[in-house]
Scaffold this active site. Structure first.
Site, PDB file in Angstrom:
ATOM      1  N   ASP A  19      67.090  27.308  55.666  1.00  0.00           N
ATOM      2  CA  ASP A  19      68.426  26.780  55.985  1.00  0.00           C
ATOM      3  C   ASP A  19      68.539  25.260  56.084  1.00  0.00           C
ATOM      4  O   ASP A  19      69.180  24.739  57.015  1.00  0.00           O
ATOM      5  CB  ASP A  19      68.937  27.400  57.298  1.00  0.00           C
ATOM      6  CG  ASP A  19      69.120  28.908  57.217  1.00  0.00           C
ATOM      7  OD1 ASP A  19      68.701  29.512  56.215  1.00  0.00           O
ATOM      8  OD2 ASP A  19      69.673  29.497  58.156  1.00  0.00           O
ATOM      9  N   LYS A 105      71.809  34.676  53.216  1.00  0.00           N
ATOM     10  CA  LYS A 105      71.817  35.638  54.327  1.00  0.00           C
ATOM     11  C   LYS A 105      73.087  35.522  55.161  1.00  0.00           C
ATOM     12  O   LYS A 105      73.789  34.510  55.095  1.00  0.00           O
ATOM     13  CB  LYS A 105      70.583  35.432  55.211  1.00  0.00           C
ATOM     14  CG  LYS A 105      70.585  34.094  55.911  1.00  0.00           C
ATOM     15  CD  LYS A 105      69.332  33.932  56.739  1.00  0.00           C
ATOM     16  CE  LYS A 105      69.211  32.531  57.275  1.00  0.00           C
ATOM     17  NZ  LYS A 105      70.321  32.137  58.169  1.00  0.00           N
ATOM     18  N   CYS A 144      67.081  30.320  63.346  1.00  0.00           N
ATOM     19  CA  CYS A 144      66.684  30.969  62.102  1.00  0.00           C
ATOM     20  C   CYS A 144      65.196  30.840  61.803  1.00  0.00           C
ATOM     21  O   CYS A 144      64.601  31.753  61.224  1.00  0.00           O
ATOM     22  CB  CYS A 144      67.562  30.464  60.957  1.00  0.00           C
ATOM     23  SG  CYS A 144      69.257  31.087  61.134  1.00  0.00           S
TER      24      CYS A 144
HETATM   25  C1  VGL Z   1      71.533  28.959  62.339  1.00  0.00           C
HETATM   26  C2  VGL Z   1      73.017  28.954  64.089  1.00  0.00           C
HETATM   27  C3  VGL Z   1      73.939  29.650  63.332  1.00  0.00           C
HETATM   28  C4  VGL Z   1      70.199  28.544  61.802  1.00  0.00           C
HETATM   29  C5  VGL Z   1      72.445  29.661  61.582  1.00  0.00           C
HETATM   30  O1  VGL Z   1      70.063  28.416  60.574  1.00  0.00           O
HETATM   31  O2  VGL Z   1      69.270  28.324  62.625  1.00  0.00           O
HETATM   32  N1  VGL Z   1      71.831  28.624  63.604  1.00  0.00           N
HETATM   33  N2  VGL Z   1      73.642  29.990  62.086  1.00  0.00           N
END
Ligand code: VGL
Ligand code: ZN
Length: 199
Positions: A19, A105, A144
């Site tokens: 991410d 995802k 994540c």
């Molecule tokens: C994430 C909060 C909400 C992440 C994703 O990638 O850690 N954190 N969505």
């Protein structure tokens, strides 16, 4: 547990970048403090893997507008990483190889997924590629990255945690440190770049 010995990337290893998207960088919708600092470090890991012909996987948070994790829908996060939006793009200076496998995802409105393994087929893809050990870095340590590491371990992969290529949201100031301790307790081995690249 932590030793000075090198952890050479080799056959059966894969790099998983979690991410590293614009919305998680400073100025983004859900900015992770110092999130941008992982990019040059990850680029060095990418180069090390590419030099050895080893596979690279990049996960991305890829939400529909109106995702259940968003505040207007009753969730805890500001709207972020909406599929196809600018904010969902990988960091512009992240050198993702052309042949990297992109894993999207949390793509349906009613379900969140912090782990790159959740509902994506990532585990099967890795096993089909003969991967036994994964090197994991990216954003965010306490969400994540943590859940991706936990699922990797549960699915039987050895896990190397790229400790110099992760940053935390830290809603509570200690969240990132606690997540790192938990990942290590569960069996992830923390390394930094100097222990990986000794070629
Ligand atoms: C994430 C909060 C909400 C992440 C994703 O990638 O850690 N954190 N969505
Ligand atoms: Zn999200």
């Amino acid at each position: 547990m932590t030793s000075g010995k090198h952890v050479q990337a080799q056959d059966g290893d894969a790099l998983i970048i979690v991410d590293v998207q614009s919305d998680f960088l400073p100025g983004g919708a859900l900015a992770v403090p110092q999130g941008d600092e992982v990019v040059p470090v990850l680029n060095r890991y990418i180069a090390a893997f590419a030099a050895r012909g080893l596979p690279v996987y990049a996960t991305r948070d890829w939400h529909p507008a109106g995702h259940c994790s968003f505040r207007p829908q009753g969730g805890i996060w500001p709207p972020h990483c909406i599929a196809e939006s600018e904010g969902a793009r990988f960091a512009t200076n992240l050198a993702i190889p052309g042949d990297a496998v992109i894993i999207s995802k949390a793509t349906t409105a009613d379900k969140d997924a912090y782990s790159g393994f959740e509902g994506t087929g990532l585990g099967e893809r890795l096993r089909e590629a003969g991967v036994r050990r994964v090197f994991i870095g990216g954003l965010a340590t306490d969400y994540c990255v943590l859940q991706t590491v936990k699922d990797a371990l549960t699915q039987g992969f050895d896990v190397i945690l790229l400790q110099d290529a992760i940053r935390a949201v830290n809603l509570k100031p200690d969240d990132g440190a606690q997540a790192e301790r938990e990942m290590q307790r569960l069996g992830a081995e923390p390394v930094s770049y100097d222990r990986v690249a000794n070629a």
